[in-house]
Design a protein around this motif. Sequence first.
Motif, short mmCIF file in Angstrom:
data_model
loop_
_atom_site.label_atom_id
_atom_site.label_comp_id
_atom_site.label_asym_id
_atom_site.label_seq_id
_atom_site.Cartn_x
_atom_site.Cartn_y
_atom_site.Cartn_z
N THR A 1 -8.91 4.92 -8.27
CA THR A 1 -9.31 4.81 -9.68
C THR A 1 -8.53 3.69 -10.36
N TYR A 2 -9.01 3.32 -11.53
CA TYR A 2 -8.31 2.32 -12.35
C TYR A 2 -6.87 2.76 -12.60
N ASP A 3 -6.68 4.03 -13.00
CA ASP A 3 -5.33 4.51 -13.30
C ASP A 3 -4.43 4.47 -12.07
N ASP A 4 -4.97 4.79 -10.89
CA ASP A 4 -4.18 4.71 -9.65
C ASP A 4 -3.68 3.28 -9.41
N VAL A 5 -4.59 2.33 -9.52
CA VAL A 5 -4.25 0.93 -9.22
C VAL A 5 -3.32 0.37 -10.29
N LYS A 6 -3.60 0.68 -11.55
CA LYS A 6 -2.72 0.24 -12.64
C LYS A 6 -1.31 0.76 -12.43
N ASN A 7 -1.19 2.04 -12.11
CA ASN A 7 0.12 2.64 -11.86
C ASN A 7 0.81 1.97 -10.67
N ALA A 8 0.04 1.66 -9.63
CA ALA A 8 0.63 1.01 -8.46
C ALA A 8 1.15 -0.38 -8.80
N VAL A 9 0.48 -1.09 -9.67
CA VAL A 9 0.96 -2.41 -10.09
C VAL A 9 2.20 -2.27 -10.96
N GLU A 10 2.16 -1.36 -11.91
CA GLU A 10 3.26 -1.22 -12.88
C GLU A 10 4.50 -0.54 -12.30
N ASN A 11 4.32 0.40 -11.39
CA ASN A 11 5.45 1.24 -10.98
C ASN A 11 5.71 1.32 -9.49
N ARG A 12 4.80 0.83 -8.67
CA ARG A 12 4.95 1.05 -7.23
C ARG A 12 5.01 -0.24 -6.43
N GLY A 13 5.08 -1.39 -7.08
CA GLY A 13 5.27 -2.66 -6.38
C GLY A 13 4.06 -3.16 -5.61
N LEU A 14 2.87 -2.84 -6.08
CA LEU A 14 1.66 -3.25 -5.36
C LEU A 14 1.59 -4.76 -5.17
N ILE A 15 1.91 -5.52 -6.19
CA ILE A 15 1.83 -6.99 -6.06
C ILE A 15 2.85 -7.50 -5.06
N GLU A 16 4.04 -6.93 -5.05
CA GLU A 16 5.05 -7.34 -4.08
C GLU A 16 4.57 -7.01 -2.66
N ARG A 17 3.92 -5.86 -2.50
CA ARG A 17 3.44 -5.47 -1.17
C ARG A 17 2.34 -6.40 -0.67
N ILE A 18 1.37 -6.70 -1.51
CA ILE A 18 0.29 -7.56 -1.05
C ILE A 18 0.71 -9.02 -0.95
N SER A 19 1.80 -9.39 -1.64
CA SER A 19 2.29 -10.77 -1.60
C SER A 19 3.26 -11.03 -0.44
N SER A 20 3.76 -9.98 0.15
CA SER A 20 4.78 -10.11 1.19
C SER A 20 4.24 -10.83 2.43
N THR A 21 5.13 -11.60 3.05
CA THR A 21 4.80 -12.22 4.34
C THR A 21 5.58 -11.54 5.46
N ASP A 22 6.38 -10.54 5.12
CA ASP A 22 7.14 -9.76 6.11
C ASP A 22 6.15 -8.87 6.87
N THR A 23 6.03 -9.08 8.17
CA THR A 23 5.03 -8.36 8.95
C THR A 23 5.25 -6.85 8.94
N GLY A 24 6.46 -6.38 8.71
CA GLY A 24 6.72 -4.95 8.63
C GLY A 24 6.37 -4.37 7.27
N PHE A 25 6.09 -5.22 6.33
CA PHE A 25 5.84 -4.82 4.94
C PHE A 25 4.43 -5.21 4.51
N LEU A 26 3.71 -5.84 5.41
CA LEU A 26 2.42 -6.46 5.12
C LEU A 26 1.35 -5.44 4.72
N MET A 27 0.60 -5.77 3.68
CA MET A 27 -0.56 -4.98 3.27
C MET A 27 -1.75 -5.91 3.21
N PRO A 28 -2.88 -5.48 3.68
CA PRO A 28 -3.13 -4.18 4.28
C PRO A 28 -2.29 -3.98 5.54
#
Length: 119
Positions: free
Chosen positions: A67-94
């Motif tokens: 949902t919108y609220d899930d994704v918004k919360n993930a961006v604001e509080n769970r580091g979603l952008i850091e996860r998808i931006s990472s180049t660390d293969t152990g941290f890589l998303m997807p």
Amino acid sequence: MKKIAVLCILLISTFSCSYNSEDDLTEEVLIENFVTYESDIKPIIDNNCISCHSNPPINGAPMALTTYDDVKNAVENRGLIERISSTDTGFLMPFGGPRLPQNLIDLVIQWEEEGLLEN
């Protein structure tokens, strides 16, 4: 007398006209297109994240992104952008990669910068 009247009308009409260049008539109008969850972010999430971040989450995913609220919360509080931006293969998303294309990551970043708009 008629000639003077005609001459006056001709002079008035000549000097009262203005010149508009084509540039003046075709002034550029900027239309802001903001990134929104519904039109821009949801398709990214649906195509790349929902396989694990469903409701309920599977494959060890810590949260749903359905949902919108899930994704918004993930961006604001769970580091979603850091996860998808990472180049660390152990941290890589997807998870398990490949990393999202940079243009999609940039869209999520722009969405956050513009205020996490829903529609």
